[in-house]
Design a protein around this motif. Sequence first.
Motif, PDB file in Angstrom:
ATOM      1  N   THR A   1       0.837  -1.207   0.000  1.00  0.00           N
ATOM      2  CA  THR A   1       0.000   0.000   0.000  1.00  0.00           C
ATOM      3  C   THR A   1       0.869   1.254   0.000  1.00  0.00           C
ATOM      4  O   THR A   1       0.616   2.193  -0.764  1.00  0.00           O
ATOM      5  CB  THR A   1      -0.935  -0.007   1.223  1.00  0.00           C
ATOM      6  OG1 THR A   1      -1.747  -1.186   1.164  1.00  0.00           O
ATOM      7  CG2 THR A   1      -1.827   1.227   1.249  1.00  0.00           C
TER       8      THR A   1
ATOM      9  N   SER B   1       2.393   1.676  -3.432  1.00  0.00           N
ATOM     10  CA  SER B   1       1.383   2.155  -4.385  1.00  0.00           C
ATOM     11  C   SER B   1       1.136   3.653  -4.215  1.00  0.00           C
ATOM     12  O   SER B   1       0.989   4.384  -5.209  1.00  0.00           O
ATOM     13  CB  SER B   1       0.065   1.390  -4.195  1.00  0.00           C
ATOM     14  OG  SER B   1       0.220   0.050  -4.562  1.00  0.00           O
ATOM     15  N   LEU B   2       1.076   4.109  -2.971  1.00  0.00           N
ATOM     16  CA  LEU B   2       0.880   5.540  -2.722  1.00  0.00           C
ATOM     17  C   LEU B   2       2.055   6.351  -3.266  1.00  0.00           C
ATOM     18  O   LEU B   2       1.864   7.424  -3.861  1.00  0.00           O
ATOM     19  CB  LEU B   2       0.687   5.801  -1.230  1.00  0.00           C
ATOM     20  CG  LEU B   2      -0.637   5.313  -0.644  1.00  0.00           C
ATOM     21  CD1 LEU B   2      -0.605   5.361   0.881  1.00  0.00           C
ATOM     22  CD2 LEU B   2      -1.796   6.138  -1.197  1.00  0.00           C
TER      23      LEU B   2
ATOM     24  N   GLU C   1       4.030   5.471  -5.743  1.00  0.00           N
ATOM     25  CA  GLU C   1       3.950   5.425  -7.200  1.00  0.00           C
ATOM     26  C   GLU C   1       2.853   6.358  -7.708  1.00  0.00           C
ATOM     27  O   GLU C   1       3.030   7.043  -8.722  1.00  0.00           O
ATOM     28  CB  GLU C   1       3.705   3.992  -7.677  1.00  0.00           C
ATOM     29  CG  GLU C   1       4.913   3.093  -7.485  1.00  0.00           C
ATOM     30  CD  GLU C   1       4.616   1.643  -7.813  1.00  0.00           C
ATOM     31  OE1 GLU C   1       3.662   1.350  -8.565  1.00  0.00           O
ATOM     32  OE2 GLU C   1       5.358   0.774  -7.302  1.00  0.00           O
ATOM     33  N   ASP C   2       1.722   6.420  -6.988  1.00  0.00           N
ATOM     34  CA  ASP C   2       0.642   7.342  -7.363  1.00  0.00           C
ATOM     35  C   ASP C   2       1.101   8.795  -7.278  1.00  0.00           C
ATOM     36  O   ASP C   2       0.585   9.668  -7.980  1.00  0.00           O
ATOM     37  CB  ASP C   2      -0.582   7.157  -6.461  1.00  0.00           C
ATOM     38  CG  ASP C   2      -1.319   5.852  -6.732  1.00  0.00           C
ATOM     39  OD1 ASP C   2      -1.024   5.181  -7.754  1.00  0.00           O
ATOM     40  OD2 ASP C   2      -2.185   5.480  -5.916  1.00  0.00           O
TER      41      ASP C   2
ATOM     42  N   GLN D   1       8.690   3.046  -9.629  1.00  0.00           N
ATOM     43  CA  GLN D   1       8.400   1.811  -8.893  1.00  0.00           C
ATOM     44  C   GLN D   1       9.594   1.301  -8.080  1.00  0.00           C
ATOM     45  O   GLN D   1       9.470   1.023  -6.893  1.00  0.00           O
ATOM     46  CB  GLN D   1       7.927   0.719  -9.857  1.00  0.00           C
ATOM     47  CG  GLN D   1       7.582  -0.583  -9.160  1.00  0.00           C
ATOM     48  CD  GLN D   1       7.112  -1.668 -10.120  1.00  0.00           C
ATOM     49  OE1 GLN D   1       7.360  -1.607 -11.316  1.00  0.00           O
ATOM     50  NE2 GLN D   1       6.454  -2.656  -9.582  1.00  0.00           N
TER      51      GLN D   1
END
Length: 184
Positions: free
Chosen positions: A159, A162-163, A165-166, A171
């Motif tokens: 998680t 992902s945050l 990367e957002d 990555q």
Amino acid sequence: VCNQHLKSTKDAIDFLGEGRAFERITDLPPADLTLLSCADDAIEHCAQALSLSPNLDTSGIVFHCSGSKTSDSLESLKARGCFVASIHPLMGFADSLLSVNSFAGCHCGVEGDFEACLILEVLFLDMGAHVFSLSKAHKCQYHAGAVFASNYLVTLAKTAQSLMEDAGVEQETAKNIITSLMSN
């Protein structure tokens, strides 16, 4: 050694380097110390089966290693005079050889009869473990804490990555950042 299937019993003996195979729990010879190493939902059933054994050493110690079940699940053995306990090593055992080689330093929570806990503490300390006492009344909370620490770390890392990367972090960089933060 007694398992659900004779092949797994023989595999366990090969891994241990010694022992004799028994097909039924009631055929096990008397022992000063007996470990019931089975699925949590089978502990009471195995304890009841062992309690019916004519070979049971009724002054012996019987224990299990469940993190969620208390020593009360061995009540049928306690009723026969055995000392009972639960000692829970806080580590994964997916790879037997790796687990044996990395056991030193493992934290182990113990609860049950004083006599059984005293012997288990000495044995586990001799194996390099850090032993601490648990309360039966709070074992569910203890186990929940262990589940969170063990199982949700990967979810938390994914998680967090992902945050990152957002937010536009590449990555591999995000993965390195999260790994670095989690290891401190």
